[in-house]
Structure formats: structure tokens, C-alpha cells
Design a protein around this motif. Structure first.
Motif, PDB file in Angstrom:
ATOM      1  N   GLY A  98       0.849  -1.180   0.000  1.00 35.62           N
ATOM      2  CA  GLY A  98       0.000   0.000   0.000  1.00 35.62           C
ATOM      3  C   GLY A  98       0.882   1.225   0.000  1.00 35.62           C
ATOM      4  N   LEU A  99       0.266   2.400  -0.108  1.00 39.33           N
ATOM      5  CA  LEU A  99       0.999   3.663  -0.125  1.00 39.33           C
ATOM      6  C   LEU A  99       0.322   4.648   0.819  1.00 39.33           C
ATOM      7  CD1 LEU A  99       1.447   3.981  -3.998  1.00 39.33           C
ATOM      8  CD2 LEU A  99       3.188   3.228  -2.356  1.00 39.33           C
ATOM      9  N   PHE A 100       1.137   5.377   1.583  1.00 39.02           N
ATOM     10  CA  PHE A 100       0.627   6.402   2.493  1.00 39.02           C
ATOM     11  C   PHE A 100       1.193   7.750   2.056  1.00 39.02           C
ATOM     12  CE2 PHE A 100       1.420   8.423   6.909  1.00 39.02           C
ATOM     13  CZ  PHE A 100       0.271   9.188   6.819  1.00 39.02           C
ATOM     14  N   VAL A 101       0.320   8.623   1.600  1.00 37.04           N
ATOM     15  CA  VAL A 101       0.734   9.958   1.186  1.00 37.04           C
ATOM     16  C   VAL A 101       0.268  10.988   2.220  1.00 37.04           C
ATOM     17  CG1 VAL A 101       0.723   9.378  -1.268  1.00 37.04           C
ATOM     18  CG2 VAL A 101      -1.346  10.297  -0.220  1.00 37.04           C
ATOM     19  N   LEU A 102       0.934  12.131   2.214  1.00 38.11           N
ATOM     20  CA  LEU A 102       0.587  13.270   3.082  1.00 38.11           C
ATOM     21  C   LEU A 102       0.780  12.963   4.561  1.00 38.11           C
ATOM     22  CD1 LEU A 102      -2.557  14.807   1.319  1.00 38.11           C
ATOM     23  CD2 LEU A 102      -0.130  15.156   0.844  1.00 38.11           C
ATOM     24  N   GLY A 103       1.850  12.245   4.872  1.00 37.13           N
ATOM     25  CA  GLY A 103       2.297  12.121   6.244  1.00 37.13           C
ATOM     26  C   GLY A 103       3.543  12.958   6.451  1.00 37.13           C
ATOM     27  N   SER A 104       4.264  12.684   7.525  1.00 38.99           N
ATOM     28  CA  SER A 104       5.467  13.465   7.833  1.00 38.99           C
ATOM     29  C   SER A 104       6.522  13.329   6.743  1.00 38.99           C
ATOM     30  CB  SER A 104       6.050  13.011   9.177  1.00 38.99           C
ATOM     31  OG  SER A 104       5.092  13.154  10.201  1.00 38.99           O
ATOM     32  N   THR A 105       6.759  12.101   6.285  1.00 39.76           N
ATOM     33  CA  THR A 105       7.772  11.876   5.254  1.00 39.76           C
ATOM     34  C   THR A 105       7.365  12.503   3.935  1.00 39.76           C
ATOM     35  OG1 THR A 105       8.402   9.819   6.346  1.00 39.76           O
ATOM     36  CG2 THR A 105       9.118  10.083   4.080  1.00 39.76           C
ATOM     37  N   SER A 106       6.064  12.693   3.732  1.00 41.91           N
ATOM     38  CA  SER A 106       5.576  13.373   2.525  1.00 41.91           C
ATOM     39  C   SER A 106       5.701  14.885   2.615  1.00 41.91           C
ATOM     40  CB  SER A 106       4.108  13.023   2.289  1.00 41.91           C
ATOM     41  OG  SER A 106       3.895  11.632   2.234  1.00 41.91           O
ATOM     42  N   GLU A 107       6.172  15.383   3.766  1.00 40.13           N
ATOM     43  CA  GLU A 107       6.271  16.827   4.009  1.00 40.13           C
ATOM     44  C   GLU A 107       4.899  17.511   3.940  1.00 40.13           C
ATOM     45  OE1 GLU A 107      10.271  18.524   2.319  1.00 40.13           O
ATOM     46  OE2 GLU A 107       9.665  16.870   0.998  1.00 40.13           O
ATOM     47  N   ALA A 108       3.867  16.807   4.384  1.00 39.15           N
ATOM     48  CA  ALA A 108       2.511  17.351   4.294  1.00 39.15           C
ATOM     49  C   ALA A 108       2.379  18.695   5.001  1.00 39.15           C
ATOM     50  CB  ALA A 108       1.513  16.360   4.884  1.00 39.15           C
ATOM     51  N   ALA A 109       3.087  18.862   6.123  1.00 35.25           N
ATOM     52  CA  ALA A 109       2.972  20.115   6.873  1.00 35.25           C
ATOM     53  C   ALA A 109       3.479  21.314   6.088  1.00 35.25           C
ATOM     54  CB  ALA A 109       3.744  19.998   8.188  1.00 35.25           C
ATOM     55  N   TYR A 110       4.307  21.063   5.070  1.00 29.80           N
ATOM     56  CA  TYR A 110       4.906  22.149   4.298  1.00 29.80           C
ATOM     57  C   TYR A 110       4.162  22.429   2.994  1.00 29.80           C
ATOM     58  CZ  TYR A 110       8.907  21.126   7.342  1.00 29.80           C
ATOM     59  OH  TYR A 110       9.719  20.913   8.421  1.00 29.80           O
ATOM     60  N   LEU A 111       3.193  21.580   2.644  1.00 28.36           N
ATOM     61  CA  LEU A 111       2.520  21.696   1.362  1.00 28.36           C
ATOM     62  C   LEU A 111       1.254  22.535   1.478  1.00 28.36           C
ATOM     63  CD1 LEU A 111       2.756  17.971   0.151  1.00 28.36           C
ATOM     64  CD2 LEU A 111       4.356  19.845  -0.310  1.00 28.36           C
ATOM     65  N   THR A 112       0.936  23.258   0.423  1.00 29.35           N
ATOM     66  CA  THR A 112      -0.330  23.981   0.369  1.00 29.35           C
ATOM     67  C   THR A 112      -1.469  22.987   0.153  1.00 29.35           C
ATOM     68  OG1 THR A 112      -0.274  24.296  -2.025  1.00 29.35           O
ATOM     69  CG2 THR A 112       0.852  25.969  -0.666  1.00 29.35           C
ATOM     70  N   ASP A 113      -2.692  23.437   0.387  1.00 26.55           N
ATOM     71  CA  ASP A 113      -3.828  22.557   0.152  1.00 26.55           C
ATOM     72  C   ASP A 113      -3.881  22.125  -1.314  1.00 26.55           C
ATOM     73  OD1 ASP A 113      -4.465  22.868   2.796  1.00 26.55           O
ATOM     74  OD2 ASP A 113      -6.217  24.147   2.466  1.00 26.55           O
ATOM     75  N   ARG A 114      -3.553  23.017  -2.222  1.00 21.34           N
ATOM     76  CA  ARG A 114      -3.540  22.674  -3.645  1.00 21.34           C
ATOM     77  C   ARG A 114      -2.519  21.579  -3.918  1.00 21.34           C
ATOM     78  NH1 ARG A 114       0.012  24.002  -7.363  1.00 21.34           N
ATOM     79  NH2 ARG A 114       0.951  25.606  -6.032  1.00 21.34           N
ATOM     80  N   GLN A 115      -1.335  21.696  -3.315  1.00 21.92           N
ATOM     81  CA  GLN A 115      -0.298  20.680  -3.516  1.00 21.92           C
ATOM     82  C   GLN A 115      -0.689  19.351  -2.884  1.00 21.92           C
ATOM     83  OE1 GLN A 115       2.886  23.011  -1.802  1.00 21.92           O
ATOM     84  NE2 GLN A 115       3.840  23.316  -3.809  1.00 21.92           N
TER      85      GLN A 115
END
Length: 311
Positions: free
Chosen positions: A43-60
């Protein structure tokens, strides 16, 4: 696609490749998904810490989910972080990522505000009531400053609010309490306990975990899939040797100079440098304001890859 209940196996927290001007590098992200899929991940987990989710805009954030879910096209379940400070903001993210194709959402406790366990429970109940996909709790006290109590997680699991737990607390004893509690609880029929630690996957699987979400699996997915298989087959001596090889590889996260950068810059910079050196992504840039690795530090990452047989 409906996510299997519960998600199990190796589920890497996918890095978010960026261009030099810090936009999402969609072609590199697709290649990274292909790299992970070829490694046999579950499986794949996106938008966690390793995905740098905290740094991304909502659009990104939405672009990341759309890209990964669209490229996977149902071949693997896609879990997406819906992480923000308060319940209303999390609900906005839940709607966005499910519309973009996520099969499950991974949700942390509220942060910035001080929350009581009763408020955390209410947070998860409100999210689950509004979500059209399973909700997995994300225990990451280093980021949200709240440790999810095992009893609360088990209560919400028994009530059907939570489908599982991604444990990034570093508390293996507490994680074990959830694993054993879920197995013994008469009200819990489907619950997945996933460790977020790269370094104790063999130990977590030995005590009954359902899988792992290791950031280092971006760099060496084959290694973590092999480790998972060895543990499932009961080949504990070989599993220990593979875990120790991966622990040595993880030391690439220490190449960043702590006098000029934080641990996140060092770790994420190392993962992206490794992916760049392996030809998976075009640019090793991390999101602002993280500090990039120097050319000398990138060279040291390469030495770790070579020692692990990955270059």
C-alpha cells in the motif's frame, strides 16, 4: 477501490518530490510510485510526515493524492493524511483527499490547542462520522504533543470509529498494549496496528503488528518487503540480519550537520538525496524552510547506498 480491512504489510509513507522552485514534481512522483510498486509494497501512504505534508499547500496536497491514486489505478490501497489543527480543518482535508481518490484517511489528534482525551475521542468520532472511508489514527506525539492512550485507541476501535493505528510514538511497549489489546478485545473484529519506525519492524511484527510504515522504504522498498516476508515466515534470524542492514542504511539520516539543520531536514534530505542518486526523482529539494544537504553530505548519502548494495 475499497481498501482492504485492515491495511497490512509494508505501506511506505511516500516522499513528495519537488522541483527546484518547490512545486510538486508530478513525473518524479509517478516514477517513485513505480519504484515502490516494483519493490512489492502492499500500500501507499501519502501526506504524512515523510511526505512533508505540513509544508505543502492545500492545492499541492490534493495534487499529490490525485497523482498517486490516479497512477496506482486501484492496484494498491492509497492512505492519505488528513492532518491539521482542529476538527473542522481535518474534515475539510478528509473531503479533499477522498474526492481525490484516497481509500482511507490517517488522522492525528488536534494540535496547537491543548486537548483532553475526551476531546480527542470526540475529534475521531466526528471525523469517522463524516468520512466515507476508514479512519486510521496517527500517534505522533513529537508533532502534536499528545500521546494517544492505548485504552482510548482500543475503545474507538471497538466502537468502529478507528480501523487501525499508525504508531510513530517510539513507545514500543505502548504499541504492544494496543496490539495485544486489539487481539484480545471481544468488540474488535478488524483493526490494523502499523509501526511507523524503520528500526524495530522485526520487533513490532514479532509482537503481532500487522505491518509497517517506514520512511526508509522509499529508498529500499525491496528490503522492507523482504523483512516483512521473513518475519511472516518465522525466519527470525534472517529477519534480524535484514533489519540490521536497514538500520545501518538508516544512518544516512545522520549526515546532515546538526549545527545548521534540524532532524527533519537531515532525514528527509537524506531520503530525497538517495532517491535522486538512485535515479528515481529528478531533484532532491526539500520544502521551505528546511535546510538542504550540502554536496558533501549528499556524497555521504551515496556511500551509505553503496554499502547497502543500492548503487
Amino acid at each position: 477501490m475499497t481498501i482492504p480491512a485492515p491495511p497490512t504489510g509494508v505501506v511506505p509513507p511516500v516522499c513528495t518530490p519537488l522541483t527546484p522552485d518547490r512545486e510538486v514534481d508530478v513525473p518524479s512522483l509517478r516514477r517513485l510510485v513505480d519504484h515502490l510498486t516494483a519493490g512489492g509494497v502492499h500500500g501507499l501512504f501519502v501526506l504524512g510526515s515523510t511526505s512533508e505534508a505540513a509544508y505543502l499547500t492545500d492545492r499541492q496536497r490534493r495534487l499529490v493524492v490525485e497523482t498517486v491514486a490516479g497512477h496506482v489505478a486501484g492496484r494498491l490501497p492509497v492512505l492519505a493524511g488528513a492532518i491539521d489543527m482542529t476538527t473542522p480543518r481535518v474534515l475539510d482535508h478528509v473531503r479533499a483527499v477522498t474526492e481525490a481518490g484516497a481509500d482511507a484517511v490517517v488522522v492525528a489528534a488536534p494540535f496547537y490547542t491543548r486537548t483532553h482525551p475526551a476531546e480527542i475521542a470526540r475529534h475521531y468520532r466526528l471525523v469517522a462520522a463524516a468520512a466515507s472511508v476508514p479512519v486510521i489514527a496517527y500517534d505522533i506525539p513529537s508533532a502534536v504533543h499528545t500521546k494517544l492512550p492505548a485504552g482510548l485507541v482500543l475503545e474507538l476501535g471497538a466502537d468502529g470509529v478507528l480501523a487501525g493505528l499508525k504508531d510513530s510514538s517510539g513507545d514500543l511497549a505502548g504499541f504492544r498494549e494496543v496490539v495485544t489489546g486489539a487481539r484480545a478485545h471481544p468488540g474488535i473484529t478488524a483493526f490494523s496496528a502499523l509501526t511507523g519506525s524503520e528500526l524495530v519492524v522485526d520487533s513490532a511484527l514479532a509482537l503481532g503488528a500487522d505491518g509497517a510504515v517506514p520512511g526508509l522504504a522509499n529508498v529500499d522498498p525491496h528490503g522492507y518487503v523482504r523483512l516483512h516476508r521473513l518475519c511472516r515466515d518465522g525466519e527470525w534470524q534472517r529477519a534480524r540480519a535484514e533489519q540490521e542492514r536497514l538500520c545501518a542504511l538508516f544512518r544516512m539520516t545522520e549526515v546532515g550537520d546538526p549545527a545548521r539543520m534540524g532532524g527533519s531536514s537531515a532525514a528527509l534530505g537524506a531520503f530525497k538525496a538517495a532517491l535522486y542518486l538512485r535515479g528515481v526523482i529528478d531533484c532532491p529539494a526539500t520544502a521551505e524552510p528546511q535546510v538542504p544537504l550540502s554536496p558533501e553530505e549528499v556524497e555521504r548519502v551515496g556511500k551509505h547506498l553503496a554499502a547497502a548494495g543500492l548503487l
